[in-house]
Design a protein around this motif. Structure first.
Motif, short mmCIF file in Angstrom:
data_model
loop_
_atom_site.label_atom_id
_atom_site.label_comp_id
_atom_site.label_asym_id
_atom_site.label_seq_id
_atom_site.Cartn_x
_atom_site.Cartn_y
_atom_site.Cartn_z
N ALA A 19 72.81 -101.78 -22.08
CA ALA A 19 73.23 -100.62 -22.88
C ALA A 19 72.07 -99.64 -23.04
CB ALA A 19 73.74 -101.07 -24.25
N ALA A 20 70.88 -100.15 -23.32
CA ALA A 20 69.70 -99.29 -23.45
C ALA A 20 69.40 -98.56 -22.15
CB ALA A 20 68.50 -100.11 -23.91
N LEU A 21 69.50 -99.26 -21.03
CA LEU A 21 69.24 -98.65 -19.72
C LEU A 21 70.22 -97.53 -19.42
CD1 LEU A 21 67.97 -98.70 -16.76
CD2 LEU A 21 69.93 -100.13 -16.22
N VAL A 22 71.51 -97.80 -19.56
CA VAL A 22 72.54 -96.81 -19.24
C VAL A 22 72.39 -95.58 -20.14
CG1 VAL A 22 75.04 -96.35 -19.25
CG2 VAL A 22 74.16 -98.50 -18.29
N ASN A 23 72.18 -95.79 -21.42
CA ASN A 23 72.04 -94.65 -22.34
C ASN A 23 70.77 -93.86 -22.05
OD1 ASN A 23 74.47 -94.84 -23.83
ND2 ASN A 23 73.65 -96.65 -24.84
N ALA A 24 69.69 -94.51 -21.68
CA ALA A 24 68.46 -93.80 -21.33
C ALA A 24 68.64 -92.99 -20.05
CB ALA A 24 67.30 -94.78 -21.16
N ALA A 25 69.34 -93.54 -19.07
CA ALA A 25 69.52 -92.86 -17.79
C ALA A 25 70.44 -91.64 -17.90
CB ALA A 25 70.06 -93.84 -16.75
N TYR A 26 71.47 -91.73 -18.73
CA TYR A 26 72.47 -90.67 -18.80
C TYR A 26 72.25 -89.68 -19.94
CZ TYR A 26 75.50 -92.93 -15.34
OH TYR A 26 76.03 -93.45 -14.19
N ARG A 27 71.83 -90.18 -21.11
CA ARG A 27 71.83 -89.31 -22.28
C ARG A 27 70.54 -89.33 -23.09
NH1 ARG A 27 77.46 -89.91 -23.53
NH2 ARG A 27 78.46 -89.49 -21.53
N LEU A 91 76.56 -96.37 -12.40
CA LEU A 91 75.31 -96.55 -11.65
C LEU A 91 74.19 -95.93 -12.47
CD1 LEU A 91 73.73 -97.34 -9.08
CD2 LEU A 91 74.33 -95.10 -8.16
N ALA A 92 73.22 -96.74 -12.84
CA ALA A 92 72.13 -96.25 -13.69
C ALA A 92 70.79 -96.79 -13.18
CB ALA A 92 72.34 -96.71 -15.14
N VAL A 93 69.81 -95.91 -13.16
CA VAL A 93 68.43 -96.28 -12.82
C VAL A 93 67.55 -95.75 -13.94
CG1 VAL A 93 66.54 -95.97 -11.17
CG2 VAL A 93 68.88 -96.24 -10.33
N ALA A 94 66.66 -96.60 -14.43
CA ALA A 94 65.76 -96.18 -15.50
C ALA A 94 65.04 -94.90 -15.08
CB ALA A 94 64.74 -97.29 -15.79
N PRO A 95 64.93 -93.91 -15.97
CA PRO A 95 64.29 -92.65 -15.60
C PRO A 95 62.93 -92.82 -14.93
CG PRO A 95 65.38 -92.38 -17.70
CD PRO A 95 65.49 -93.85 -17.34
N ALA A 96 62.11 -93.75 -15.39
CA ALA A 96 60.79 -93.95 -14.80
C ALA A 96 60.85 -94.59 -13.41
CB ALA A 96 59.92 -94.81 -15.72
N ALA A 97 61.98 -95.19 -13.07
CA ALA A 97 62.12 -95.86 -11.76
C ALA A 97 62.89 -95.00 -10.76
CB ALA A 97 62.82 -97.20 -11.95
N GLN A 98 63.29 -93.80 -11.16
CA GLN A 98 64.07 -92.94 -10.26
C GLN A 98 63.20 -92.35 -9.16
OE1 GLN A 98 66.31 -90.15 -12.64
NE2 GLN A 98 67.37 -91.80 -13.71
N ALA A 99 63.87 -91.91 -8.09
CA ALA A 99 63.23 -91.26 -6.94
C ALA A 99 62.41 -92.24 -6.10
CB ALA A 99 62.38 -90.07 -7.39
N HIS A 100 62.77 -93.53 -6.16
CA HIS A 100 62.10 -94.54 -5.34
C HIS A 100 63.09 -95.32 -4.50
CE1 HIS A 100 58.25 -93.78 -7.28
NE2 HIS A 100 58.88 -93.84 -8.45
N GLY A 101 64.34 -94.83 -4.38
CA GLY A 101 65.33 -95.48 -3.53
C GLY A 101 66.15 -96.57 -4.18
#
Length: 179
Positions: A19-27, A91-101
């Motif tokens: 839940a924390a991951l999805v909410n951080a990635a989207y909102r 589909l959610a990727v932690a903001p700090a982990a984005q742009a790495h495939g």
């Protein structure tokens, strides 16, 4: 280069972190610096723990998680078999982990699961106003079906700041042949 995250199915114990991951990635505030944000379209949380428990308990449904070194959850995707289609959502990727495939890796894993289950297509719905996200899926072989769905008429997924609709996309996948 960071070690690749491990992919594994989610369990009920993963729900708070998911839940924390999805909410951080989207909102979340961190999402506002990312192209994946929906914060300009919707207010409130993207998902809550009760909704995640329902998704985990749905027939043929489950989350595939990406877990980084030290056990930190860095990505996830919901998959649910729906006849010949495998529905892909959240589909959610932690903001700090984005742009790495990692998003592509989760899509590849979803395709592999679709083939293993004998599904012929992957299906996803995307908020129509998210043109950059629609383009991202299209670059990965997803095609707009011409169908749309109404955005859920509930505040459970956030409060829309404008009228929203969902665009349906699909991608054909080759099924594995029996040997």
């Amino acid at each position: 280069m960071l070690p690749a995250p491990t992919l594994r199915p989610a369990t009920a114990a993963d729900v708070p972190a998911l839940a924390a991951l999805v909410n951080a990635a989207y909102r979340g505030e961190a999402s506002r610096q990312s192209w994946t944000t929906e914060a300009h379209l919707l207010d409130g949380p993207r998902i809550d723990e009760a909704a995640l428990h329902e998704l985990l308990g749905a027939p043929g449904g489950g989350f595939l998680l990406a877990v980084g070194p030290g056990g930190q959850l860095v990505g996830g995707v919901y998959l649910q078999a729906q006849g010949p289609r495998l529905y892909l959502g959240t589909l959610a990727v932690a903001p700090a982990a984005q742009a790495h495939g990692l998003g592509r890796r989760l899509l590849d894993a979803a395709e592999a699961q679709a083939r293993q289950q004998g599904c012929t297509h992957l299906k996803i719905t995307v908020v129509a106003a998210r043109t950059e996200l629609l383009a991202w899926y299209e670059r990965r072989g997803y095609v707009r079906t011409g169908a749309t769905e109404p955005f859920p008429d509930t505040t459970r997924f956030g409060r829309p700041r404008q009228p929203l609709a969902l665009v349906v996309l699909e991608k054909a996948v080759a099924t594995e042949k029996a040997t």
